[in-house]
Design a protein around this motif. Structure first.
Motif, PDB file in Angstrom:
ATOM      1  N   TYR A  27       0.622  -1.109   0.094  1.00 33.76           N
ATOM      2  CA  TYR A  27       0.051   0.179   0.329  1.00 33.76           C
ATOM      3  C   TYR A  27       0.450   1.505  -0.042  1.00 33.76           C
ATOM      4  O   TYR A  27       1.527   1.323   0.728  1.00 33.76           O
ATOM      5  CB  TYR A  27      -0.887  -0.214   1.206  1.00 33.76           C
ATOM      6  CG  TYR A  27      -2.026   1.360   1.451  1.00 33.76           C
ATOM      7  CD1 TYR A  27      -2.547   1.315   0.430  1.00 33.76           C
ATOM      8  CD2 TYR A  27      -1.303   2.642   1.711  1.00 33.76           C
ATOM      9  CE1 TYR A  27      -3.618   2.542   0.566  1.00 33.76           C
ATOM     10  CE2 TYR A  27      -2.073   3.933   1.617  1.00 33.76           C
ATOM     11  CZ  TYR A  27      -3.076   3.584   1.200  1.00 33.76           C
ATOM     12  OH  TYR A  27      -3.671   5.121   1.034  1.00 33.76           O
ATOM     13  N   GLY A  28       0.274   2.110  -0.485  1.00 37.00           N
ATOM     14  CA  GLY A  28       0.967   3.659  -0.691  1.00 37.00           C
ATOM     15  C   GLY A  28       1.274   4.022  -2.288  1.00 37.00           C
ATOM     16  O   GLY A  28       1.281   5.486  -1.974  1.00 37.00           O
ATOM     17  N   ASN A  29       1.544   3.415  -3.292  1.00 39.96           N
ATOM     18  CA  ASN A  29       2.604   4.151  -4.465  1.00 39.96           C
ATOM     19  C   ASN A  29       1.561   3.695  -5.225  1.00 39.96           C
ATOM     20  O   ASN A  29       2.244   4.063  -6.427  1.00 39.96           O
ATOM     21  CB  ASN A  29       3.137   3.951  -4.582  1.00 39.96           C
ATOM     22  CG  ASN A  29       4.241   4.364  -2.919  1.00 39.96           C
ATOM     23  OD1 ASN A  29       4.852   2.933  -2.186  1.00 39.96           O
ATOM     24  ND2 ASN A  29       5.393   5.031  -2.952  1.00 39.96           N
ATOM     25  N   GLU A  30       0.467   3.156  -5.089  1.00 40.85           N
ATOM     26  CA  GLU A  30      -1.021   3.196  -6.395  1.00 40.85           C
ATOM     27  C   GLU A  30      -1.039   4.403  -6.944  1.00 40.85           C
ATOM     28  O   GLU A  30      -1.287   5.484  -6.564  1.00 40.85           O
ATOM     29  CB  GLU A  30      -1.984   1.845  -6.002  1.00 40.85           C
ATOM     30  CG  GLU A  30      -0.741   0.656  -5.865  1.00 40.85           C
ATOM     31  CD  GLU A  30      -0.689  -0.147  -6.737  1.00 40.85           C
ATOM     32  OE1 GLU A  30      -1.605   0.250  -7.919  1.00 40.85           O
ATOM     33  OE2 GLU A  30      -0.255  -1.299  -6.651  1.00 40.85           O
ATOM     34  N   ILE A  31      -1.694   4.520  -8.245  1.00 35.56           N
ATOM     35  CA  ILE A  31      -2.141   5.641  -8.686  1.00 35.56           C
ATOM     36  C   ILE A  31      -2.201   5.675 -10.272  1.00 35.56           C
ATOM     37  O   ILE A  31      -1.606   3.990 -10.647  1.00 35.56           O
ATOM     38  CB  ILE A  31      -0.758   6.897  -9.079  1.00 35.56           C
ATOM     39  CG1 ILE A  31      -1.351   7.899  -8.875  1.00 35.56           C
ATOM     40  CG2 ILE A  31       0.258   6.792  -9.466  1.00 35.56           C
ATOM     41  CD1 ILE A  31      -0.927   9.527  -8.882  1.00 35.56           C
ATOM     42  N   ALA A  32      -3.432   6.149 -10.662  1.00 29.14           N
ATOM     43  CA  ALA A  32      -3.993   5.175 -11.807  1.00 29.14           C
ATOM     44  C   ALA A  32      -5.282   6.553 -12.304  1.00 29.14           C
ATOM     45  O   ALA A  32      -5.736   7.605 -11.471  1.00 29.14           O
ATOM     46  CB  ALA A  32      -4.495   4.359 -11.537  1.00 29.14           C
ATOM     47  N   MET A  33      -5.408   6.845 -13.674  1.00 29.01           N
ATOM     48  CA  MET A  33      -6.159   7.871 -13.948  1.00 29.01           C
ATOM     49  C   MET A  33      -8.022   6.661 -15.216  1.00 29.01           C
ATOM     50  O   MET A  33      -7.065   5.546 -15.510  1.00 29.01           O
ATOM     51  CB  MET A  33      -6.249   7.869 -15.540  1.00 29.01           C
ATOM     52  CG  MET A  33      -4.806   9.522 -14.646  1.00 29.01           C
ATOM     53  SD  MET A  33      -4.287  10.329 -16.565  1.00 29.01           S
ATOM     54  CE  MET A  33      -5.668  11.331 -16.969  1.00 29.01           C
ATOM     55  N   GLY A  34      -8.882   7.052 -15.203  1.00 30.39           N
ATOM     56  CA  GLY A  34     -10.249   6.370 -15.690  1.00 30.39           C
ATOM     57  C   GLY A  34     -10.615   7.232 -16.494  1.00 30.39           C
ATOM     58  O   GLY A  34      -9.928   8.654 -17.261  1.00 30.39           O
ATOM     59  N   ALA A  35     -11.317   6.744 -17.639  1.00 34.82           N
ATOM     60  CA  ALA A  35     -11.917   7.590 -18.794  1.00 34.82           C
ATOM     61  C   ALA A  35     -13.136   6.828 -18.982  1.00 34.82           C
ATOM     62  O   ALA A  35     -13.312   5.711 -18.700  1.00 34.82           O
ATOM     63  CB  ALA A  35     -10.818   7.227 -19.969  1.00 34.82           C
ATOM     64  N   LEU A  36     -14.009   7.913 -19.326  1.00 38.50           N
ATOM     65  CA  LEU A  36     -14.683   7.337 -20.148  1.00 38.50           C
ATOM     66  C   LEU A  36     -15.310   7.830 -21.674  1.00 38.50           C
ATOM     67  O   LEU A  36     -15.193   8.167 -21.333  1.00 38.50           O
ATOM     68  CB  LEU A  36     -16.846   7.515 -19.135  1.00 38.50           C
ATOM     69  CG  LEU A  36     -17.185   6.500 -18.146  1.00 38.50           C
ATOM     70  CD1 LEU A  36     -18.548   7.382 -17.821  1.00 38.50           C
ATOM     71  CD2 LEU A  36     -17.008   5.745 -17.242  1.00 38.50           C
ATOM     72  N   VAL A  37     -15.985   6.841 -22.341  1.00 44.74           N
ATOM     73  CA  VAL A  37     -15.993   6.481 -23.878  1.00 44.74           C
ATOM     74  C   VAL A  37     -17.376   6.239 -24.115  1.00 44.74           C
ATOM     75  O   VAL A  37     -17.890   5.054 -23.840  1.00 44.74           O
ATOM     76  CB  VAL A  37     -14.870   6.006 -24.508  1.00 44.74           C
ATOM     77  CG1 VAL A  37     -15.028   5.736 -25.580  1.00 44.74           C
ATOM     78  CG2 VAL A  37     -13.329   6.334 -24.245  1.00 44.74           C
ATOM     79  N   GLY A  38     -17.477   6.768 -25.088  1.00 44.67           N
ATOM     80  CA  GLY A  38     -19.169   6.989 -25.789  1.00 44.67           C
ATOM     81  C   GLY A  38     -18.989   5.805 -26.581  1.00 44.67           C
ATOM     82  O   GLY A  38     -18.138   5.246 -27.284  1.00 44.67           O
ATOM     83  N   GLN A  39     -20.557   4.892 -26.879  1.00 46.14           N
ATOM     84  CA  GLN A  39     -20.453   4.018 -27.939  1.00 46.14           C
ATOM     85  C   GLN A  39     -21.665   4.591 -28.806  1.00 46.14           C
ATOM     86  O   GLN A  39     -22.319   5.488 -28.813  1.00 46.14           O
ATOM     87  CB  GLN A  39     -21.466   2.394 -27.198  1.00 46.14           C
ATOM     88  CG  GLN A  39     -20.229   1.758 -27.056  1.00 46.14           C
ATOM     89  CD  GLN A  39     -21.621   0.854 -27.267  1.00 46.14           C
ATOM     90  OE1 GLN A  39     -21.793   0.174 -26.100  1.00 46.14           O
ATOM     91  NE2 GLN A  39     -20.824  -0.563 -28.061  1.00 46.14           N
ATOM     92  N   LEU A  40     -21.353   5.241 -30.021  1.00 44.67           N
ATOM     93  CA  LEU A  40     -22.294   5.165 -30.959  1.00 44.67           C
ATOM     94  C   LEU A  40     -23.092   4.197 -31.504  1.00 44.67           C
ATOM     95  O   LEU A  40     -23.262   2.943 -31.343  1.00 44.67           O
ATOM     96  CB  LEU A  40     -22.131   4.870 -32.833  1.00 44.67           C
ATOM     97  CG  LEU A  40     -20.394   5.920 -33.027  1.00 44.67           C
ATOM     98  CD1 LEU A  40     -20.371   5.662 -34.215  1.00 44.67           C
ATOM     99  CD2 LEU A  40     -20.824   7.351 -33.069  1.00 44.67           C
TER     100      LEU A  40
END
Ligand code: FAD
Ligand code: SF4
Length: 555
Positions: free
Chosen positions: A411-424
């Motif tokens: 524990y202690g050093n995790e880091i992250a980004m997320g994103a949402l993407v649309g569908q046609l």
């Protein structure tokens, strides 16, 4: 209340099997489903003095149980704290991609907001005009301006904490009802890297109290918002169910509607036929019906209501009920940083970036552009990268000092980004009936046919590219990516009863009344024509308030 057998406080349905679930007499409005869409319609109409009955398939969960549910939810193998699964919720997923439907919804008074994360934002003007502006998908029959006043009302109803600091947001008239939550420690780590790359960070609209609001206290930071907020700081549709009841509406739980029955002309719905736990079937008659069963059960109910007059299902003269199913897809990149990142101290997202929403291919100071055909991206700076120490400890095999060193190491050093993407919207993605399998009442289950197209995959790749650039700038050692091959849905069911002006190309008109039935409206993300890349529930709430106005006008 109306003159039926139910309707007073004494006959209101509770959690137990002993509640009186017999129908009321013919009421003004019968609402089916008590998620945010149904609850808002019911509360708005009840406030205006209309006789309203809400029929809800799931049961009432006692708010006094929330702490226990929260504890259960963080233990490994605790199962669904909202009791999803089993014969009632059976489904099949015969499409190219498996769709995990029961992780994506809750059946109970309050609907999926019992479990949701509570991020709420408005769609952009562009989302209503994709055909005109980009030559893809279709235009909505209404524009952003039509919804803007309803968005403002929806923000007040749900209680949204936010700030007017998003330079990419569509125009708005006033501030949010509550101040935004401050940026997290994790956000402060991202800030310098984003600044150097020319990426703007801004606050996120959250349907959770940053201060006391609407009789509920401020967020106290349990961090378990999804699947359960024990404090009541996170909005759930139980808020509007309670208000509807206080205003005289009747809400019947464990009353799964089996089918809608129409009158002789085939043009009006006469009754909702529902089953109760004692094995009885009842008919609730009403002058108006609002179907608010979510993006999957709404088309299913219409299909299950097929009759001689409407052999392909109710409101389905277009053949489009269930078609154009869409969800948002998740894209993510994460890793480890050489300093503490303080994850899981905040259970929700405090900063996002909507810079790549209207113009996803744009270059910034530090990130090259692309001219590939891609869709909208909503970038998220996560505050819960990696498991929390509690989750790790509960799942660990070590004890005492050994466990402590495992936790200190991991524990202690995790880091992250997320994103949402649309569908046609694509015709072949659909909710249909699977007649080879039945639920606890013998009805065919929903079959989710779902495939992710190439443009969506390219958009996920573009999101990963931007995420990698930001994390690399920050000095993160990247260890994982959720990309086009291992992506999953964000649990936003859209498109299955689409809105439009042409009855051959859509299921409901611009007031969300079904083209085929004079007294039946749909309140749901099923009516979305495009998905955008924003979480859908604020738009669902705005549309529900609009439905209530239209229904009220006709009474
Ligand atoms: C894990 C998770 C996280 C989410 N996070 C977010 C988020 O951060 N932001 C956001 O905008 N959205 C989020 N969502 C999506 C959000 O919960 C839904 O968009 C929203 O709840 C949909 O509202 P609704 O009223 O249309 O449907 P629902 O909430 O699905 O409610 C429909 C209700 O109808 C009832 N019903 C169905 N069939 C029948 C029947 N035949 N008879 C009677 N009743 C019936 C169901 O039991 C249910 O209670 C999340 C969802 C999940 C699962
Ligand atoms: S962090 Fe706030 S909203 Fe989330 S569970 Fe805790 S009190 Fe509820």
């Amino acid at each position: 209340m109306s003159d039926g057998s139910g309707g007073s406080d004494g006959t209101r349905a509770g959690t137990g099997g002993e509640a009186d679930r017999r129908p009321s007499g013919r009421v003004d409005v019968c609402v089916i489903g008590s998620g945010p869409a149904g609850a808002l319609v019911a509360a708005t109409l009840a406030r205006r003095g209309r006789d309203v009955v809400v029929l809800e398939a799931g049961r009432r969960f006692d708010p006094a149980e929330r702490l226990r549910q929260m504890e259960r939810s963080i233990r490994p193998g605790g199962g669904s704290v909202w009791e999803m699964g089993g014969a009632r919720d059976a489904f099949t997923s015969p499409g190219e991609r498996r769709y995990p439907l029961n992780a994506a919804r809750v059946k109970g008074v309050g609907g999926s907001t019992l479990h949701w994360q509570g991020m709420v934002m408005r769609l952009h003007e562009l989302d209503f005009e994709r055909r005109t502006r980009e030559g893809v998908a279709d235009d909505w029959p209404i524009g952003y301006d039509d919804l803007a006043p309803y968005y403002a009302r929806a923000e007040r109803e749900l209680g949204v904490a936010g700030a007017v600091d998003d330079p990419f947001a569509p125009p708005r008239d006033g501030p949010f009802p509550m101040p935004a939550f401050p940026p997290s420690y994790g956000d402060s780590l991202f800030a310098d890297a984003c600044e150097r790359l020319g990426v703007a960070m801004h606050s996120v609209g959250n349907a959770r109290n940053s201060e006391a609001y609407d009789g509920r206290g401020p967020c106290v930071g349990y961090g378990t918002c999804k699947p359960v907020c024990p404090s009541g700081a996170k909005y759930t549709a139980e808020v509007h169910v309670a208000e509807a009841e206080a205003e005289g509406a009747r809400v019947v739980d464990r009353a799964a509607v089996q089918r809608l029955e129409h009158g002789d002309s085939g043009e009006v719905v006469e009754a909702a036929v529902y089953a109760t736990p004692d094995g009885e079937e009842h008919r609730q008659e009403a002058r108006r019906f609002v179907v608010a069963c979510g993006g999957v059960e709404t088309p299913r109910l219409l299909l299950l209501s097929a009759s001689d007059r409407h052999p392909d299902g109710l409101a389905n003269s277009s053949g489009l009920v269930g078609r154009y199913f869409m969800d948002h897809l998740f894209a993510g990149v994460g890793g480890r940083l050489d300093e503490p990142t303080r994850q899981n101290h905040v259970g929700f997202i405090t900063s996002e970036c909507h810079q790549f929403y209207d113009d996803p291919g744009r270059a910034t100071r530090g990130i090259p552009g692309t001219d590939a055909d891609v869709g909208s991206i909503k970038l998220e700076f996560l505050n819960y990268a990696g498991p929390s120490p509690v989750e790790m400890a509960l799942g660990a095999e070590e004890w005492g000092d050994d466990l402590l060193s495992v936790l200190r190491e991991a524990y202690g050093n995790e880091i992250a980004m997320g994103a949402l993407v649309g569908q046609l919207p694509r015709r072949e993605n659909r909710v249909a009936l699977d007649r080879s399998r039945t639920d606890d009442h013998g009805n065919p289950v929903p079959a989710i046919h779902w495939r992710i197209d190439d443009r969506t995959k390219r958009t996920i790749e573009r999101a990963n590219e931007i995420q990698r650039a930001i994390l690399s700038e920050l000095g993160v050692e990247i260890t994982w990516t959720v990309g086009p091959e291992n992506t999953g849905p964000a649990f936003h069911h859209m498109g299955t009863t689409r809105m439009g002006t042409d009855p051959e190309e859509s299921v409901v008109d611009s007031t969300l009344r079904t083209h085929d039935l004079d007294n039946c409206w749909i309140a749901s993300s099923g009516v979305f024509v495009t998905s955008g890349a924003m979480n859908p529930t604020l738009t669902i709430a705005a549309l529900a308030l609009r439905v209530a106005d239209h229904v009220d006008e006709t009474l």
